[in-house]
Design an enzyme around this catalytic site. Structure first.
Site, PDB file in Angstrom:
ATOM      1  N   ARG A   1       0.724  -1.104  -0.022  1.00  0.00           N
ATOM      2  CA  ARG A   1      -0.077   0.171   0.015  1.00  0.00           C
ATOM      3  C   ARG A   1       0.901   1.202  -0.071  1.00  0.00           C
ATOM      4  O   ARG A   1       0.515   2.408  -0.479  1.00  0.00           O
ATOM      5  CB  ARG A   1      -1.068  -0.112   1.118  1.00  0.00           C
TER       6      ARG A   1
ATOM      7  N   GLU B   1       5.143 -10.493  14.559  1.00  0.00           N
ATOM      8  CA  GLU B   1       4.633 -10.833  15.799  1.00  0.00           C
ATOM      9  C   GLU B   1       5.201 -12.472  16.252  1.00  0.00           C
ATOM     10  O   GLU B   1       5.561 -12.874  17.307  1.00  0.00           O
ATOM     11  CB  GLU B   1       3.186 -10.916  15.804  1.00  0.00           C
TER      12      GLU B   1
HETATM   13  P1  AMP Z   1       4.679  -2.598  11.414  1.00  0.00           P
HETATM   14  O1  AMP Z   1       5.926  -3.241  10.938  1.00  0.00           O
HETATM   15  O2  AMP Z   1       4.336  -3.145  12.637  1.00  0.00           O
HETATM   16  O3  AMP Z   1       4.994  -1.078  11.583  1.00  0.00           O
HETATM   17  O4  AMP Z   1       3.552  -2.596  10.257  1.00  0.00           O
HETATM   18  C1  AMP Z   1       3.405  -1.792   9.333  1.00  0.00           C
HETATM   19  C2  AMP Z   1       3.029  -2.550   8.090  1.00  0.00           C
HETATM   20  O5  AMP Z   1       1.818  -3.328   8.528  1.00  0.00           O
HETATM   21  C3  AMP Z   1       2.501  -1.600   7.141  1.00  0.00           C
HETATM   22  O6  AMP Z   1       2.759  -1.586   5.824  1.00  0.00           O
HETATM   23  C4  AMP Z   1       0.995  -1.759   7.108  1.00  0.00           C
HETATM   24  O7  AMP Z   1       0.246  -1.781   5.930  1.00  0.00           O
HETATM   25  C5  AMP Z   1       0.582  -3.036   8.069  1.00  0.00           C
HETATM   26  N1  AMP Z   1      -0.280  -2.749   8.971  1.00  0.00           N
HETATM   27  C6  AMP Z   1       0.189  -3.124  10.364  1.00  0.00           C
HETATM   28  N2  AMP Z   1      -1.086  -3.130  11.261  1.00  0.00           N
HETATM   29  C7  AMP Z   1      -1.961  -2.703  10.274  1.00  0.00           C
HETATM   30  C8  AMP Z   1      -3.380  -2.363  10.563  1.00  0.00           C
HETATM   31  N3  AMP Z   1      -3.983  -2.325  11.800  1.00  0.00           N
HETATM   32  N4  AMP Z   1      -4.222  -2.008   9.526  1.00  0.00           N
HETATM   33  C9  AMP Z   1      -3.611  -1.982   8.197  1.00  0.00           C
HETATM   34  N5  AMP Z   1      -2.436  -2.209   8.177  1.00  0.00           N
HETATM   35  C10 AMP Z   1      -1.531  -2.641   9.055  1.00  0.00           C
END
Ligand code: AMP
Length: 176
Positions: free
Chosen positions: A64, A101
């Site tokens: 995205r 996770e």
């Molecule tokens: P992080 O590495 O944990 O910061 O996760 C970020 C990535 O996961 C981004 O590229 C988001 O598109 C996706 N992502 C994580 N949590 C969500 C959520 N609650 N809703 C939509 N996309 C998420």
């Protein structure tokens, strides 16, 4: 003057409970993209303060992030560089592993995607734990490019993703 307000974007973001698995509140941005004013407005907000000539490349994160980064690159008359999930880019890559996770994942960038010293904006749709953006920023820095700012449409503040991005300027348009 930017016509669109972050609150207008927030109203359009659809929360989908328990997607892709139980307990996750997925932030669905497709209603924002489908609205011409909001889509254009969120690009304005993501790059506010930057002018054409100040940025060499906008780096977008799979998948995205590509939507926003590509539109931002056109506005800023900059190049667009994709950071992709491992195994998708055809040429030689640098890879960076990061924690999920459960387990790990890897993202990749072409070894010649950025010139040393290139002025870069890094964009993704959402900042959660910050693992993805931290890995992407490592790849950008490995090539000797300079990150001017990391911008997200959405930040889930309670996950403290900014802690993983210390030393960078971080912007988010809508904060939960
Ligand atoms: P992080 O590495 O944990 O910061 O996760 C970020 C990535 O996961 C981004 O590229 C988001 O598109 C996706 N992502 C994580 N949590 C969500 C959520 N609650 N809703 C939509 N996309 C998420």
């Amino acid at each position: 003057m930017i016509q669109t307000k972050p609150a207008d974007i927030e109203r359009a973001i659809r929360n989908v409970a328990d997607f892709p698995k139980p307990g996750i509140q997925f932030k669905d941005i497709t209603p924002v993209l489908a609205d011409p004013k909001l889509f254009s407005g969120c690009i304005d907000l993501l790059i506010d303060g930057f002018k054409p000539g100040q940025v060499d490349a906008v780096v977008g994160i799979d998948a995205r992030g590509f939507i926003f980064a590509a539109a931002a690159a056109i506005r800023l008359q900059a190049g667009f560089v994709p950071v992709r999930k491992k195994g998708k880019l055809p040429y030689q890559t640098h890879e960076q592993e990061y924690d999920l996770e459960y387990g790990t994942a890897s993202i990749a960038m072409h070894v010649d995607a950025l010139k040393p010293g290139a002025r870069v904006l890094l964009i993704d749709d959402l900042l959660a734990t910050g693992g993805t953006a931290a890995a992407a920023s490592s790849l950008v820095q490995k090539l000797g490019a300079q990150i001017l700012e990391i911008s997200f449409l959405i930040e889930l503040k309670f996950l403290n993703g900014r802690d993983r991005l210390k030393g960078h300027k971080v912007r988010s348009v809508v904060v939960y």
